[in-house]
Scaffold this active site. Structure first.
Site, PDB file in Angstrom:
ATOM      1  N   TYR A  89       0.611  -1.010  -0.051  1.00  9.17           N
ATOM      2  CA  TYR A  89      -0.026  -0.029  -0.009  1.00  9.17           C
ATOM      3  C   TYR A  89       0.702   1.221  -0.217  1.00  9.17           C
ATOM      4  O   TYR A  89       1.611   1.503   0.830  1.00  9.17           O
ATOM      5  CB  TYR A  89      -0.968  -0.093   1.137  1.00  9.17           C
ATOM      6  CG  TYR A  89      -2.220   0.500   0.859  1.00  9.17           C
ATOM      7  CD1 TYR A  89      -3.313  -0.343   0.244  1.00  9.17           C
ATOM      8  CD2 TYR A  89      -2.395   2.009   1.067  1.00  9.17           C
ATOM      9  CE1 TYR A  89      -4.649   0.325   0.185  1.00  9.17           C
ATOM     10  CE2 TYR A  89      -3.655   2.560   0.723  1.00  9.17           C
ATOM     11  CZ  TYR A  89      -4.733   1.731   0.304  1.00  9.17           C
ATOM     12  OH  TYR A  89      -5.859   2.073  -0.154  1.00  9.17           O
ATOM     13  N   ASP A 110     -11.785   1.546   9.645  1.00  9.88           N
ATOM     14  CA  ASP A 110     -12.611   1.785   8.608  1.00  9.88           C
ATOM     15  C   ASP A 110     -13.008   0.503   8.081  1.00  9.88           C
ATOM     16  O   ASP A 110     -12.845  -0.675   8.809  1.00  9.88           O
ATOM     17  CB  ASP A 110     -11.860   2.587   7.192  1.00  9.88           C
ATOM     18  CG  ASP A 110     -10.786   1.877   6.376  1.00  9.88           C
ATOM     19  OD1 ASP A 110     -10.614   0.743   6.894  1.00  9.88           O
ATOM     20  OD2 ASP A 110     -10.079   2.482   5.536  1.00  9.88           O
ATOM     21  N   CYS A 111     -14.061   0.323   7.237  1.00  2.87           N
ATOM     22  CA  CYS A 111     -14.622  -0.961   6.797  1.00  2.87           C
ATOM     23  C   CYS A 111     -13.651  -2.065   6.734  1.00  2.87           C
ATOM     24  O   CYS A 111     -13.712  -3.041   7.224  1.00  2.87           O
ATOM     25  CB  CYS A 111     -15.729  -0.972   5.879  1.00  2.87           C
ATOM     26  SG  CYS A 111     -15.207  -0.269   4.423  1.00  2.87           S
ATOM     27  N   SER A 112     -13.021  -1.795   5.651  1.00  2.04           N
ATOM     28  CA  SER A 112     -11.889  -2.729   5.143  1.00  2.04           C
ATOM     29  C   SER A 112     -10.718  -2.898   6.323  1.00  2.04           C
ATOM     30  O   SER A 112      -9.932  -3.990   6.025  1.00  2.04           O
ATOM     31  CB  SER A 112     -11.433  -2.606   3.769  1.00  2.04           C
ATOM     32  OG  SER A 112     -11.005  -1.095   3.641  1.00  2.04           O
ATOM     33  N   ALA A 136     -11.393  -2.892   0.353  1.00  3.96           N
ATOM     34  CA  ALA A 136     -12.799  -3.589   0.105  1.00  3.96           C
ATOM     35  C   ALA A 136     -12.596  -4.202  -1.231  1.00  3.96           C
ATOM     36  O   ALA A 136     -13.241  -5.410  -1.374  1.00  3.96           O
ATOM     37  CB  ALA A 136     -13.694  -2.991   0.563  1.00  3.96           C
ATOM     38  N   HIS A 189     -18.348  -0.999   0.211  1.00  3.23           N
ATOM     39  CA  HIS A 189     -18.136  -1.482   1.679  1.00  3.23           C
ATOM     40  C   HIS A 189     -18.038  -2.935   2.066  1.00  3.23           C
ATOM     41  O   HIS A 189     -18.124  -3.594   1.121  1.00  3.23           O
ATOM     42  CB  HIS A 189     -19.707  -0.957   2.381  1.00  3.23           C
ATOM     43  CG  HIS A 189     -19.783  -1.132   3.521  1.00  3.23           C
ATOM     44  ND1 HIS A 189     -18.834  -0.515   4.626  1.00  3.23           N
ATOM     45  CD2 HIS A 189     -20.815  -1.772   4.474  1.00  3.23           C
ATOM     46  CE1 HIS A 189     -19.435  -0.790   5.940  1.00  3.23           C
ATOM     47  NE2 HIS A 189     -20.313  -1.623   5.590  1.00  3.23           N
ATOM     48  N   HIS A 230     -19.578  -4.530  11.476  1.00  2.00           N
ATOM     49  CA  HIS A 230     -18.922  -3.848  10.593  1.00  2.00           C
ATOM     50  C   HIS A 230     -18.578  -2.486  11.195  1.00  2.00           C
ATOM     51  O   HIS A 230     -19.331  -1.770  12.105  1.00  2.00           O
ATOM     52  CB  HIS A 230     -19.677  -3.713   9.036  1.00  2.00           C
ATOM     53  CG  HIS A 230     -20.865  -2.954   9.199  1.00  2.00           C
ATOM     54  ND1 HIS A 230     -21.513  -2.019   8.446  1.00  2.00           N
ATOM     55  CD2 HIS A 230     -21.918  -2.990  10.124  1.00  2.00           C
ATOM     56  CE1 HIS A 230     -22.636  -1.768   8.779  1.00  2.00           C
ATOM     57  NE2 HIS A 230     -23.046  -2.042   9.824  1.00  2.00           N
TER      58      HIS A 230
END
Length: 298
Positions: free
Chosen positions: A91, A201-203, A221, A255, A267
């Site tokens: 990343y 965060d979600c991921s 995600a 998401h 989540h």
């Protein structure tokens, strides 16, 4: 291109050196304080991290980073442990150079994992240095009845044994075990690009819980949604990842949640919200679900 390691509990990876605001100074300095940073931000300022795409991800203490280039006090980096289609090396983003060090940390395959939401890290002289987040991995040097001695980028240190999983206690978790670990973070505030027990965060939540369970998956995600094993929606089991897309499930993935069972998911929903368990039926999530992926082993 040089390899270094994160030398602070949580390093935030910024989109550009210009992304930082005056209110972000607690996260930017050489000894970042996540609690101070998050507590002083208003709801709108927290949401702006997402709306203005100011940060990309975070990286925890001891993780390897690749330095691509240096611009003043900033380093352009890649994070090898966070797979992404954005960069095959890991990343990408920018971080303060002084939040990392050149390190000869032992490449010991036997590592402890911080299992508590936070765990104090002590120097060998019993002086507390800082708190580590859940899911930090560090090479094991030795242990006693009450403490473990670990290697780290800033030298050997001590952690209370009750706060870690020893190498022989770690295993590839079942879906149920992943869910049981996940519920400990209920009501944690959402943090855009968050990757620690201070906020996900979600991921970042799905990535961290799967990694803690023994599975290294992509960071985002949309990348997570095309890896793992595809599962029919009606066959989803606890621990599976549920993905949601715009245009009633036909557009871009936006998401991800962890299937909790009985038509619900756990989540980290959106900026300004808290980590929660949500019923799918009758919600936008029921309309937008587009994929189910399984990374854990039955």
């Amino acid at each position: 291109m040089k390899k270094r390691r994160t030398a602070v509990p949580v390093a935030t990876i910024w989109s550009t050196p210009e992304s930082i605001r005056s209110i972000d100074q607690p996260a930017f300095r050489e000894d970042p304080d996540m609690t101070e940073w998050l507590d002083q931000m208003s709801r709108d300022e927290t949401i702006a991290l997402c709306r203005e795409k100011r940060i990309q991800t975070q990286v925890l203490f001891g993780e390897e980073i690749i330095i691509e280039s240096v611009k003043g006090t900033w380093a352009n980096v890649c994070i090898p442990s966070q797979a992404t289609f954005k960069d095959q090396r890991g990343y990408p983003g920018w971080m303060p150079l002084n939040q990392s060090v050149s390190s000869e940390m032992t490449e010991n395959k036997k590592k402890i994992m911080v299992q508590s939401k936070s765990a104090s890290f002590y120097a060998l002289i019993q002086e507390k240095r800082f708190d580590l987040s859940f899911s930090v991995f560090l090479p094991l040097i030795d242990d006693s009845e009450s403490v473990v001695k670990v290697d780290s980028p800033i030298g050997p240190g001590l952690i209370q044994k009750q706060d870690v999983l020893m190498p022989d206690q770690q295993h590839r978790q079942s879906g149920e075990e992943i869910v049981n670990n996940a519920v400990r973070f209920l009501e944690l505030p959402y943090l855009w690009a968050g990757m620690s027990a201070y906020g996900f965060d979600c991921s970042g939540f799905s990535y961290t819980l799967l990694r803690a369970g023994g599975y290294l998956i992509p960071r985002d995600a949309d990348d997570q949604a095309v890896c793992g094993s595809a599962i029919p929606i009606e066959a989803a089991l606890p621990g599976d990842l549920l993905f949601f897309a715009y245009e009633n499930g036909k557009g871009a993935v936006h998401h991800v949640g962890i299937y909790y069972g009985n038509g619900r998911m756990i989540h980290s929903p959106t900026p300004g919200a808290i980590l929660s368990i949500t019923e799918l039926k009758g919600t936008k999530y029921e309309r937008e679900i587009c994929a189910v992926r399984r990374y854990w082993n039955e």
